[in-house]
Design a protein around this motif. Sequence first.
Motif, short mmCIF file in Angstrom:
data_model
loop_
_atom_site.label_atom_id
_atom_site.label_comp_id
_atom_site.label_asym_id
_atom_site.label_seq_id
_atom_site.Cartn_x
_atom_site.Cartn_y
_atom_site.Cartn_z
N GLU A 109 11.51 2.50 -5.81
CA GLU A 109 11.54 0.98 -5.52
C GLU A 109 10.05 0.56 -5.73
O GLU A 109 9.73 -0.38 -6.26
N TYR A 110 8.84 1.64 -5.48
CA TYR A 110 7.63 1.03 -5.50
C TYR A 110 7.31 0.88 -6.98
O TYR A 110 6.36 -0.03 -7.39
N ILE A 111 7.83 1.70 -7.95
CA ILE A 111 7.66 1.71 -9.40
C ILE A 111 8.18 0.33 -9.82
O ILE A 111 7.45 -0.61 -10.63
N ARG B 266 4.95 -6.79 -10.69
CA ARG B 266 3.50 -7.41 -10.79
C ARG B 266 2.90 -7.16 -12.04
O ARG B 266 2.10 -8.25 -12.23
N ALA B 267 2.89 -6.27 -12.62
CA ALA B 267 2.18 -5.98 -13.99
C ALA B 267 2.76 -6.83 -14.97
O ALA B 267 1.89 -7.69 -15.59
N ILE B 268 4.01 -7.21 -15.07
CA ILE B 268 4.34 -8.50 -15.78
C ILE B 268 3.71 -9.72 -15.56
O ILE B 268 3.26 -10.47 -16.51
N HIS C 215 0.56 -1.20 0.06
CA HIS C 215 -0.23 0.10 0.04
C HIS C 215 0.78 1.15 -0.13
O HIS C 215 1.64 1.37 0.91
N MET C 216 0.78 2.11 -1.01
CA MET C 216 1.47 3.23 -1.28
C MET C 216 1.14 4.30 -0.27
O MET C 216 -0.09 4.58 -0.25
#
Length: 397
Positions: free
Chosen positions: A131-133, A139-141, A91-92
Motif C-alpha cells: 500500500e505504501y508503494i 504522489r510521484a505522479i 512516514h514509513m
Amino acid sequence: MLRAIYQKSNAFRLMLPSRRLQQTVAESQIKHIPTPAPPVNQIVKSSPNKTVGKWFLGCSGMVFVAVGLGGVTRLTESGLSMVSWNLIGEHMPRNRDEWIKEFEKYQQYPEFKLKNAKMTVDEFKFIYMMEYIHRMWGRAIGAFFILPAAYFWKKGYFCPKTKKMVLVLGTLIGLQGLMGWYMVKSGLENRFDNPNDVPRVSQYRLASHLAAAFVLYSLFLSNAMSKLIPAESLTSAAKRIPKIKMLSHLTKGMVFLTAISGAFVAGLDAGLVYNSFPKMGDDWIPDDILQFKPMLRNVTENPTTVQFNHRILGITTVSLITALWLTMRGQKLPKRAKWAINAVAVMAWTQATLGVTTLLNYVPVPLATAHQSGSLILLSTAVWLSHELRLLKYIPK
C-alpha cells in the motif's frame, strides 16, 4: 550601300547578348538567390509541441503503472493496511518499535479483528509496503505533472487549448488522490458487525477510483498522440466511413464500461463465485442471479450477477471489435489506422483469453494483474484507433 548597312547591323548584333546567354545569366542569378528561412515562430513552435507530447506520454505511463500497482494492492488485500492519510506522505516505519506501533493502529480496525487476527508483524510489513508503494507512486505522479507544467506554462509552451487541458488534468490528479483515500476509508468504518462479514472497501468507491484513473490515462494518452503523431487527413469515397467512425467510438466506450464492471467483480470477489466457462456451473443463467431484493441491487451487490454482467459485457465488446475489424478490411484508410484496428483486434482476443484463464484458475494474483493491465492496454489501442480516424472524411460519389 547595302553592304554598309549589313556590316552595321552585324556590329550592332554583336554588341547585344544572345538570348541563350541572357537565359543562362538569368538562371545563374535565380540559382544563387538564397531560399528564405522559415519564420522564427515556426521553428520555436515545433520543438515545444514534441516536448509537451513526450511529457504527456510520460504522465500516461506513470498512470498505467499506478493502475497496475492498485490491482496488485487489491489482489493481495493490502489496501487497508495503512489506516491514516497525509497529503505530503506518510512516514514509513524504520525500526521494529515503529513497525509495532503501526501494527497496533491496524489492530484497531475491522480487517484485523474479523479476518487477520492471527497476523504477525512480519506479515503486516508485506501488506503495508504494498500500500505504501502505491500511495507514494501516486504522489510521484503529482510531482511529475506539477513541476514540468509550471515550467512549460512560464516558458509559453502551452497554447490556450493545452492550458485548459492542463488545468483539467491537474484537477483530476488531485481528485484521484482524494478518491483513493475516500475508498480506503470505506473499509475502515465500523460497518462490519457480523462475524461472517468480510471487511472490504466499497465496490462503488473502488469503481469510481478506477474509472477516474482510466479517464486520466486516456486524456494523457490522447493529448500525447495529438502532439507526437498528429492524425493523417484523408478523404475517402468509401461508403462505410461514417459507420467505421461510429463503431470506433462505440468500441472505446464498451472497453471502458467492461473495465469498470471488472472493478465491481474485484470489489465483491465475484471472480471466485463460478469458476467455469462458458456456463456458470451447470447453467447458462444461474438461479441466484436475482436473489437480492429489490431487484436493482443485484446489478452492483450480488456477486453472481456482477460476474454474469462482466461476462456479457466482455463477449459483447469482443464481438463489436471483431465486427469493426471486418468492416475496415479492404477500406482505403491511412496506414496507421490499419495498424491500430489490428492492434485493437489482437488485444481484444488476448484480453478475453486472459479473463477466462484467470477465472478457470480461481483468480491467481499474476493472471489477475495481467488481466487488469490488459484492459488498460486494450483501452490504449481503442484510443489510438479513435485518434487515427478523427480526421477521416467521407465524400459521396
